[in-house]
Design an enzyme around this catalytic site. Structure first.
Site, PDB file in Angstrom:
ATOM      1  N   ALA A  29       0.846  -1.195   0.000  1.00 25.85           N
ATOM      2  CA  ALA A  29       0.000   0.000   0.000  1.00 25.85           C
ATOM      3  C   ALA A  29       0.879   1.242   0.000  1.00 25.85           C
ATOM      4  CB  ALA A  29      -0.926  -0.019   1.209  1.00 25.85           C
ATOM      5  N   ASN A  30       0.286   2.406   0.169  1.00 18.17           N
ATOM      6  CA  ASN A  30       1.044   3.657   0.246  1.00 18.17           C
ATOM      7  C   ASN A  30       0.342   4.607   1.215  1.00 18.17           C
ATOM      8  OD1 ASN A  30      -0.861   5.459  -1.259  1.00 18.17           O
ATOM      9  ND2 ASN A  30      -0.479   3.942  -2.851  1.00 18.17           N
ATOM     10  N   ARG A  31       0.909   5.789   1.396  1.00 19.89           N
ATOM     11  CA  ARG A  31       0.455   6.682   2.459  1.00 19.89           C
ATOM     12  C   ARG A  31      -0.690   7.611   2.084  1.00 19.89           C
ATOM     13  NH1 ARG A  31       3.984   6.171   6.529  1.00 19.89           N
ATOM     14  NH2 ARG A  31       6.121   5.572   5.998  1.00 19.89           N
TER      15      ARG A  31
END
Ligand code: C5P
Length: 225
Positions: A29-31
């Site tokens: 995932a990412n932020r």
């Protein structure tokens, strides 16, 4: 339908990260918080557009007056976007993962004492912005992408506009010290076919409002807020 300069227009907005499963309990995932995309969806609806919001996993309340489709992966996000066509406006604010795991394990991958950690093979995800920008009868009249960059923001974003085939790019500087990624504020450069405009730092809601007004002006050049 609420009255407004975008009444009768259908807008598609993507928002949030995507989650790309490794096994049933783990993912890449990412932020991205999804905040900017949710604000854009809300701002377009406030100007009278019918809005379809295709959202990755986020911790935000559904915006009111917007049709929300929740997805997990980039492949699901693309399918949901294609299902939402035709639309007049597409705003791709999602931070789509660039890759997914080639062979998602159907059972939790076990760690085995003494064994090497598993190697993940990654394969590219579809590019939703480029897909929606492809010329054809279903291409929205206005396609807007985002570009999160850490260096030479304007040049990279201008190149991205051409590479993706979209009409406008909203570029922002996501170096950690800016606090933009996941934060409440944004400082953007709007890149159109006419050039680049630096906007002052403002809340993500204000960025969304100004962007929605620019979109309304694209469709109705006489419209002014
Ligand atoms: O290539 P990059 O990720 O920097 O481009 C960012 C823009 O492209 C954003 O508008 C993002 O929503 C969109 N994008 C997409 N699908 C991808 C990758 C990026 O729609 N697989």
């Amino acid at each position: 339908a609420i009255p407004g300069p975008l009444a009768g227009r259908h807008a598609l907005v993507t928002a949030g990260p995507t989650h790309e499963p490794i096994d049933p309990v783990r993912y890449l995932a990412n932020r991205s918080s999804g905040r900017q995309g949710y604000e854009v969806a809300q701002a377009l609806a406030a100007l009278g557009a019918r809005v379809t919001l295709v959202s990755g996993p986020v911790d935000l309340p559904p915006p009111t007056g917007v049709t929300l489709h929740r997805v997990e992966t980039a492949r699901q996000m693309l399918a949901a976007c294609r299902d939402a066509l035709p639309c007049d406006i597409a705003v791709c604010a999602a931070a789509v993962a660039d890759w997914h795991v080639a062979a998602e394990a159907t059972r939790k991958i076990k760690k085995t004492a003494g064994a090497l950690p598993p190697a993940l093979t990654l394969v590219p995800n579809p590019d939703i912005l480029a897909d929606l920008s492809t010329p054809g009868p279903n291409r929205p009249a206005l396609v807007v992408g985002f570009a999160a960059e850490t260096d030479t923001v304007e040049q990279h974003a201008a190149a991205k506009r051409l590479a993706k085939g979209c009409d406008w790019i909203v570029a922002n500087d996501v170096r950690p010290e800016t606090g933009i990624m996941g934060g409440m504020e944004n400082e953007i450069i709007l890149i159109t076919g006419d050039g680049a405009e630096q906007w002052p730092r403002m809340g993500k809601q204000d960025v969304a409002t100004h962007l929605a007004e620019r979109i309304a002006a694209f469709f109705t050049p006489d419209f002014s807020s």
